[in-house]
Design a protein around this motif. Structure first.
Motif, short mmCIF file in Angstrom:
data_model
loop_
_atom_site.label_atom_id
_atom_site.label_comp_id
_atom_site.label_asym_id
_atom_site.label_seq_id
_atom_site.Cartn_x
_atom_site.Cartn_y
_atom_site.Cartn_z
N ILE A 224 -14.42 11.49 6.25
CA ILE A 224 -15.39 11.74 7.32
C ILE A 224 -14.96 10.94 8.54
N PRO A 225 -15.58 11.22 9.71
CA PRO A 225 -15.18 10.50 10.92
C PRO A 225 -15.12 8.99 10.72
N GLY A 226 -14.03 8.42 11.22
CA GLY A 226 -13.79 6.99 11.09
C GLY A 226 -12.74 6.65 10.07
N TYR A 227 -12.47 7.58 9.12
CA TYR A 227 -11.43 7.29 8.14
C TYR A 227 -10.06 7.22 8.82
N CYS A 228 -9.27 6.25 8.44
CA CYS A 228 -7.88 6.16 8.91
C CYS A 228 -7.12 5.25 7.96
N ILE A 229 -5.82 5.30 8.06
CA ILE A 229 -4.98 4.40 7.27
C ILE A 229 -3.71 4.11 8.06
N THR A 230 -3.30 2.86 8.08
CA THR A 230 -2.13 2.44 8.83
C THR A 230 -0.84 2.79 8.09
N PRO A 231 0.32 2.73 8.75
CA PRO A 231 1.57 3.07 8.08
C PRO A 231 1.79 2.26 6.80
N HIS A 232 2.14 2.97 5.74
CA HIS A 232 2.38 2.36 4.44
C HIS A 232 3.32 3.27 3.66
N THR A 233 3.85 2.78 2.55
CA THR A 233 4.81 3.56 1.77
C THR A 233 4.29 3.99 0.41
N ASP A 234 3.08 3.65 0.05
CA ASP A 234 2.47 3.87 -1.27
C ASP A 234 3.01 2.86 -2.28
N THR A 235 2.17 2.52 -3.22
CA THR A 235 2.55 1.55 -4.25
C THR A 235 3.68 2.09 -5.12
N ARG A 236 4.47 1.19 -5.65
CA ARG A 236 5.62 1.60 -6.48
C ARG A 236 5.17 2.10 -7.86
N TRP A 237 3.89 1.98 -8.19
CA TRP A 237 3.40 2.62 -9.41
C TRP A 237 3.52 4.15 -9.30
N LYS A 238 3.57 4.64 -8.06
CA LYS A 238 3.60 6.08 -7.81
C LYS A 238 5.03 6.59 -7.71
N GLY A 239 5.27 7.79 -8.22
CA GLY A 239 6.58 8.40 -8.12
C GLY A 239 6.64 9.51 -7.09
N ILE A 240 5.59 10.33 -7.02
CA ILE A 240 5.53 11.45 -6.09
C ILE A 240 4.13 11.52 -5.50
N THR A 241 4.04 11.74 -4.21
CA THR A 241 2.77 11.94 -3.52
C THR A 241 2.72 13.35 -2.95
N VAL A 242 1.63 14.05 -3.25
CA VAL A 242 1.42 15.41 -2.73
C VAL A 242 0.02 15.44 -2.12
N GLN A 243 -0.11 16.04 -0.95
CA GLN A 243 -1.44 16.28 -0.38
C GLN A 243 -1.55 17.74 0.01
N LEU A 244 -2.60 18.39 -0.47
CA LEU A 244 -2.84 19.80 -0.20
C LEU A 244 -4.09 19.92 0.65
N TYR A 245 -3.94 20.44 1.85
CA TYR A 245 -5.04 20.50 2.81
C TYR A 245 -5.98 21.66 2.50
#
Length: 255
Positions: A137-158
């Protein structure tokens, strides 16, 4: 139905163009069949079915305790409280996104980046899929990051209903020698689209604040957690159990 959806999603992954800069990634479109996507739009849950996703350092929480990002994990035990018609849609989508075939397609298409991280045996690295329906919702944001190393693949489907806000997609960054970031590519927030990348030390990405004229920014975050070794194996399944308990407590205390 599930098998045909899996086949369609795999086809979309295979057809997605790959880009090298600012880091290796896929840009996806027509991820779901048009009819299924229309059903997903009608089946988006009401606000009372989501729970807060506070973020790493509670950065998503407002002073009043509300969260600018909320979520529903797309596992059967999490969505069982949804109305039957909506539950059927999200069970189908969740089953397809957790399928071995979809995982194999992402690993095949992201092989160059996975090899850089895991070496020649990257194809044999276990991945544990967790699909999450998210709402910003309005106000959400996130600064530059690389994701935790626990993760192997990141997918986002809009999951927008229309083309009203194409400029609120995720931003991909390059990083200069002095540590500063460049805004190299911004994903287009269009219906039935998305992106995928292998998590690495160069996969810098961010999101600008959701503007006030956006009611909600809906998407599916499909994260493949590295599932190699006893510690990761237990952690991945323990998180699923822990989140289920939190979800059930939320429903009980809400009554």
């Amino acid at each position: 139905m599930t098998n045909s959806l899996i086949t369609h999603v795999i086809g979309a992954i295979d057809a997605a163009p790959a880009y090298e800069k600012p880091f290796y990634h896929l840009q996806l479109k027509e991820v779901f069949p048009g009819g299924i996507y229309a059903e997903m739009m009608e089946a988006l849950p009401g606000a009372n079915h989501y729970r807060a996703l506070p973020g790493r350092n509670n950065e998503n929480l407002r002073d009043d305790g509300s969260s600018t990002r909320v979520k529903i994990d797309l596992f059967p035990e999490y969505i069982r409280h949804l109305p039957a018609a909506k539950r059927r849609v999200w069970e189908l989508v969740g089953d397809a996104l957790r399928s071995p075939g979809v995982c194999a397609a992402f690993m095949r298409r992201l092989a160059p980046a996975l090899e850089r991280r895991f070496g020649a045996r990257h194809g044999g690295v276990g991945m544990y899929p967790i699909p999450v329906l998210t709402r910003d919702i309005p106000g959400y944001c996130i600064t530059p990051h690389t994701d935790t190393r626990w993760k192997g693949i990141t997918v986002q489907l809009y999951l927008p209903r229309d083309e009203a806000h194409p400029d609120i997609g995720t931003i991909f960054h390059g990083r200069a020698a002095d540590g500063s970031f460049t805004r190299d590519t911004q994903m287009r927030f269009g219906p039935n689209s998305g992106y995928a990348f292998a998590v690495g030390d160069d996969s810098w990405h961010s999101a600008d604040p959701v503007p006030n004229d956006v009611v909600t920014r809906d998407s599916i975050l499909l994260t493949y957690f590295v599932d190699a070794g006893v510690l990761r194996f237990l952690r991945n399944r323990g998180k699923r159990v822990g989140n289920f308990v939190l979800n059930e407590v939320r429903y009980v205390t809400r009554r």
